[in-house]
Design a protein around this motif. Structure first.
Motif, short mmCIF file in Angstrom:
data_model
loop_
_atom_site.label_atom_id
_atom_site.label_comp_id
_atom_site.label_asym_id
_atom_site.label_seq_id
_atom_site.Cartn_x
_atom_site.Cartn_y
_atom_site.Cartn_z
N VAL A 182 0.94 -0.99 -0.19
CA VAL A 182 0.43 0.33 0.29
C VAL A 182 0.46 1.45 -0.17
N SER B 86 -5.10 0.66 5.91
CA SER B 86 -4.73 1.34 4.73
C SER B 86 -6.06 1.73 3.70
N MET C 235 -4.78 -6.29 2.47
CA MET C 235 -4.13 -5.29 2.53
C MET C 235 -4.67 -5.15 4.09
#
Length: 234
Positions: free
Chosen positions: A91, A198, A194
């Motif tokens: 990310v 994020s 993720m």
């Protein structure tokens, strides 16, 4: 909306006197489109108030993440069109922006640029929900209805993926959901790919009209992203 998440599992077994090597599968390469399903609400945990209205038509950078119990996600089956095989996305290498689409007041464009040195794969659409930045209970946030399919999307190094979110496909001015002023975005909606930290939060402005929102899939150009959102059921 509910999303079926798939997570590859690697198991390493050590045998006495011998080694067994296992390899993991790469990203999906075949589109296995499924029919659309109605949107459903996932739970998003409490959050503090941040952000304010964005100027109309101006690109907006996310304000960062708030604590959540689940990443925002769409509800119908998804598909995308990937390029060359890529790897998981860090990310930190992604720049995410949201802006109003010129000539289409109800539409917002999500741009995800890969600033890393190699290609990376994302879920077919980002995880998105819509809510009010001042409300601590985000459990009733809206999820857009998605175009159909399941294939992941590959973003080459230095390239940008586009997604169009339509807040009010019908163009109605009455019966819209009140107090929606924020879009929450997770670039890769596949479970575990993720961290929830994020998630990016983008202000819509207090006067945003939201009714049965819909969203297309990641595409290489804005024109393709516009065509994709048009295929989502209304």
């Amino acid at each position: 909306m509910s999303v079926r998440h798939r997570r590859p599992l690697l198991v390493a077994t050590v045998l006495a006197g011998a080694g067994l090597a296992l390899t993991a599968c790469g990203p999906d390469n075949t589109d296995t489109a499924a029919g659309p399903a109605p949107s459903a609400s996932n739970t998003v945990a409490a959050k503090p108030t941040v952000g304010g209205p964005a100027p109309a038509g101006a690109p907006t950078t996310g304000t960062g993440a708030r604590p959540t119990t689940h990443a925002p996600s769409g509800g119908s089956t998804k598909s995308g069109s990937g390029g060359a095989a890529g790897g998981p996305c860090d990310v930190q290498n992604l720049s995410i922006h949201l802006s109003a689409r010129s000539g289409a007041p109800s539409q917002r464009v999500i741009e995800v640029q890969n600033k890393g040195g190699g290609a990376c794969t994302l879920s077919a659409t980002p995880g998105v929900d819509l809510g009010n930045s001042a409300t601590r209970d985000q459990s009733k946030n809206l999820k857009p209805i998605l175009a159909a399919g399941t294939m992941r999307y590959t973003v080459a190094a230095g390239k940008t993926a586009y997604v169009v979110l339509d807040l009010d496909p019908s163009g109605a001015t009455a019966g819209t959901t009140p107090s929606i002023n924020e879009v929450n975005v997770l670039a890769d909606d596949e479970d575990g790919n993720m961290p929830l930290a994020s998630i990016q939060n983008f202000p819509l402005g207090a006067d945003a009209k939201v009714l049965n929102p819909s969203m297309g899939m990641y595409r290489a150009t804005l024109a393709e992203a516009v065509a994709s959102v048009a295929s989502a059921p209304n």
